[in-house]
Design an enzyme around this catalytic site. Sequence first.
Site, PDB file in Angstrom:
ATOM      1  N   ASP A 292      23.207 -55.555  63.543  1.00 54.57           N
ATOM      2  CA  ASP A 292      22.036 -54.758  63.884  1.00 54.57           C
ATOM      3  C   ASP A 292      22.567 -53.387  64.309  1.00 54.57           C
ATOM      4  OD1 ASP A 292      19.908 -53.442  65.010  1.00 54.57           O
ATOM      5  OD2 ASP A 292      19.343 -55.029  66.409  1.00 54.57           O
TER       6      ASP A 292
ATOM      7  N   TRP B 207      18.904 -56.534  73.002  1.00 57.76           N
ATOM      8  CA  TRP B 207      18.573 -56.751  71.591  1.00 57.76           C
ATOM      9  C   TRP B 207      19.294 -57.973  71.031  1.00 57.76           C
ATOM     10  CZ3 TRP B 207      14.186 -54.908  70.474  1.00 57.76           C
ATOM     11  CH2 TRP B 207      13.764 -53.683  71.008  1.00 57.76           C
TER      12      TRP B 207
ATOM     13  N   LYS C 286      15.437 -44.613  65.230  1.00 56.56           N
ATOM     14  CA  LYS C 286      16.473 -44.155  66.157  1.00 56.56           C
ATOM     15  C   LYS C 286      17.270 -43.009  65.512  1.00 56.56           C
ATOM     16  CE  LYS C 286      15.007 -47.651  68.558  1.00 56.56           C
ATOM     17  NZ  LYS C 286      15.502 -48.996  68.446  1.00 56.56           N
TER      18      LYS C 286
HETATM   19  C1  LIG Z   1      14.909 -50.425  68.645  1.00 59.33           C
HETATM   20  C2  LIG Z   1      15.814 -51.545  68.330  1.00 59.33           C
HETATM   21  C3  LIG Z   1      15.339 -52.750  67.765  1.00 59.33           C
HETATM   22  C4  LIG Z   1      13.870 -53.023  67.524  1.00 59.33           C
HETATM   23  O1  LIG Z   1      13.342 -52.164  66.590  1.00 59.33           O
HETATM   24  P1  LIG Z   1      11.812 -52.279  66.111  1.00 59.33           P
HETATM   25  O2  LIG Z   1      11.798 -51.388  64.924  1.00 59.33           O
HETATM   26  O3  LIG Z   1      10.958 -51.811  67.249  1.00 59.33           O
HETATM   27  O4  LIG Z   1      11.546 -53.693  65.773  1.00 59.33           O
HETATM   28  C5  LIG Z   1      16.255 -53.729  67.466  1.00 59.33           C
HETATM   29  N1  LIG Z   1      17.566 -53.553  67.691  1.00 59.33           N
HETATM   30  C6  LIG Z   1      18.063 -52.418  68.229  1.00 59.33           C
HETATM   31  C7  LIG Z   1      19.529 -52.271  68.449  1.00 59.33           C
HETATM   32  C8  LIG Z   1      17.196 -51.381  68.561  1.00 59.33           C
HETATM   33  O5  LIG Z   1      17.674 -50.238  69.083  1.00 59.33           O
END
Ligand SMILES: *Cc1c(COP(=O)(O)O)cnc(C)c1O
Length: 362
Positions: free
Chosen positions: A173, A102, A197
């Site tokens: 993030d 990511w 998540k």
């Molecule tokens: C799942 C995830 C993303 C991407 O998320 P989307 O909603 O599919 O764009 C980005 N960063 C992390 C750490 C993730 O777990």
Amino acid sequence: MAKVYNFSAGPAVLPHQVLAEAQSEMLDWHGSGMCVMEMSHRGKEFMEIIHDAEHDLRGLMGIPANYKVLFLQGGASQQFAQVPLNLLGERDSVDIVNTGHWSKLAIKEARRYAKVNVAASSEDRNFAYVPDEAGWQRDPKAAYLHYTSNETIGGLQFPFVPQSLPDVPLVCDMSSDFLSREVDVSQFGLIYAGAQKNIGPSGLVVLIVREDLLGKARADLPTMLNYQVHADADSMYNTPPTFPIYISGLVFKWLKEQGGVKSIATRNEEKAGLLNHVIESSEGFYHTHIDAPFRSRMNVVFRLKDEGLEETFLLEARKNGLIQLKGHRAVGGIRASIYNAMPIEGVKSLANFMQDFARIHG
Ligand SMILES: *Cc1c(COP(=O)(O)O)cnc(C)c1O
């Protein structure tokens, strides 16, 4: 109904209680005669829902008054572009820490708009560790420093919060460990998290941003990508993802009933500990390449010594009601995502299964 424990990395398991509550309110929310999906987002019913969701989230995280909470769309992936487009201002470079899949996507996208200085990287050892902060090469003129607190695919988690330099705010993030442990929001300039998540349904991104960082967006930015626009309109510039916000609000209430973030963090430690114990005491039957201090409490990623047995492991697990354990296609192996909503019974059930499987096939 089939009783299963769902270890999906995302969209992931939600608290049973939340789903049951949503079901009971599906046809008639609090005597309104409407489903939440059918309500005007500007009507008093939905205003109450979004207000309560924000209020509860602020309480859970202790979000200071000089931070805005925004409910946006476009996934966490859209933030990889939206963050630089909104925060660069007069500056032209950003610092990003590379700890896996990511982070790499965040770097790739930021490069479209800014000079990216990779302040630190653990790619040399296949992202098995978080580089010691003392060795980071930071740019004092960077618009911000971006890091990924939990790498969902690799199973690598920061055990610390990096230092925010006086003039270089911290951007995180936090998609896959949001609300899983206590954080001091005042250390951050901006936090974002895709909902699917640890918060609620996909389609929603929760963003927490310090007010003084707003208003720096480039002039040609599409209106919908401008944080300031959404902040001024209290996330109501256009129609927000109303149903995901409603479900997320129920999750926040559930988390309060669980004793809040501090209690859930203790339980998350315990859950991850159960699986790590099985891996470590398996005499190599199971193994992980992640250094112990950096193993994720949310996504326990491991392999079998005999990789040819992994398919059988997944099939047998499924027969035992333990589902969605397949590792991400980029890394293979097994991944058990054990977010807040995964009950400890589910983790115990997986731990027992792993021990039995190792005994039979070891
Ligand atoms: C799942 C995830 C993303 C991407 O998320 P989307 O909603 O599919 O764009 C980005 N960063 C992390 C750490 C993730 O777990």
